[in-house]
Design a protein around this motif. Sequence first.
Motif, PDB file in Angstrom:
ATOM      1  N   ARG A 106     -29.097   0.860 -59.824  1.00 12.37           N
ATOM      2  CA  ARG A 106     -30.306   1.684 -59.915  1.00 12.37           C
ATOM      3  C   ARG A 106     -30.616   2.015 -61.368  1.00 12.37           C
ATOM      4  N   VAL A 107     -29.593   2.424 -62.124  1.00  8.59           N
ATOM      5  CA  VAL A 107     -29.792   2.781 -63.529  1.00  8.59           C
ATOM      6  C   VAL A 107     -30.274   1.569 -64.325  1.00  8.59           C
ATOM      7  N   LEU A 108     -29.695   0.401 -64.055  1.00  8.26           N
ATOM      8  CA  LEU A 108     -30.116  -0.814 -64.765  1.00  8.26           C
ATOM      9  C   LEU A 108     -31.567  -1.174 -64.441  1.00  8.26           C
ATOM     10  N   GLN A 112     -34.558  -1.222 -67.167  1.00 12.84           N
ATOM     11  CA  GLN A 112     -35.361  -2.428 -67.349  1.00 12.84           C
ATOM     12  C   GLN A 112     -36.849  -2.091 -67.271  1.00 12.84           C
ATOM     13  N   TYR A 113     -37.210  -1.239 -66.318  1.00 11.43           N
ATOM     14  CA  TYR A 113     -38.597  -0.810 -66.148  1.00 11.43           C
ATOM     15  C   TYR A 113     -39.087  -0.086 -67.403  1.00 11.43           C
ATOM     16  N   VAL A 114     -38.253   0.818 -67.936  1.00 11.01           N
ATOM     17  CA  VAL A 114     -38.612   1.564 -69.139  1.00 11.01           C
ATOM     18  C   VAL A 114     -38.780   0.604 -70.321  1.00 11.01           C
ATOM     19  N   GLU A 119     -42.164  -2.473 -74.287  1.00  9.52           N
ATOM     20  CA  GLU A 119     -42.674  -3.740 -74.817  1.00  9.52           C
ATOM     21  C   GLU A 119     -44.185  -3.845 -74.643  1.00  9.52           C
ATOM     22  N   LYS A 120     -44.711  -3.400 -73.509  1.00  9.81           N
ATOM     23  CA  LYS A 120     -46.163  -3.400 -73.292  1.00  9.81           C
ATOM     24  C   LYS A 120     -46.848  -2.503 -74.311  1.00  9.81           C
TER      25      LYS A 120
END
Length: 125
Positions: A106-108, A112-114, A119-120
Amino acid sequence: MRDNKPHSNMNEKEYEIVELLRKLNMNRPVALTLASLSNGDEITSREIEMNSSLRQPEVSIAMRYLKDNNWVEIREEKKTEGKGRPVKLYRLIIPLEEIIQSIEKRVLRESQYVLENIEKLKRLA
């Protein structure tokens, strides 16, 4: 805040489990309940309350979370003496190591989402 000192009936390992789970943003009652169940034994709600210094409603809410994640088994046992409700017994059905792995996943995913959003933002800046 009482979260900073060891809970009276918790051993050092259980206390450390609570501290680390809290650092991973697990809420306090769930972390304390999970630590109380961490040795794999079947215990009562009352024993969890005494071990963790939680109140009964907090244990119930934590148990709902553990049950929703399919981490705990709840068994009722009729009282041998007197009247009243059956005693509920709780036991982890998933080893603590597997629970930790699911928290890690879950943390990974969240990290990754953050990172993707960062990057966006960089591209837009």
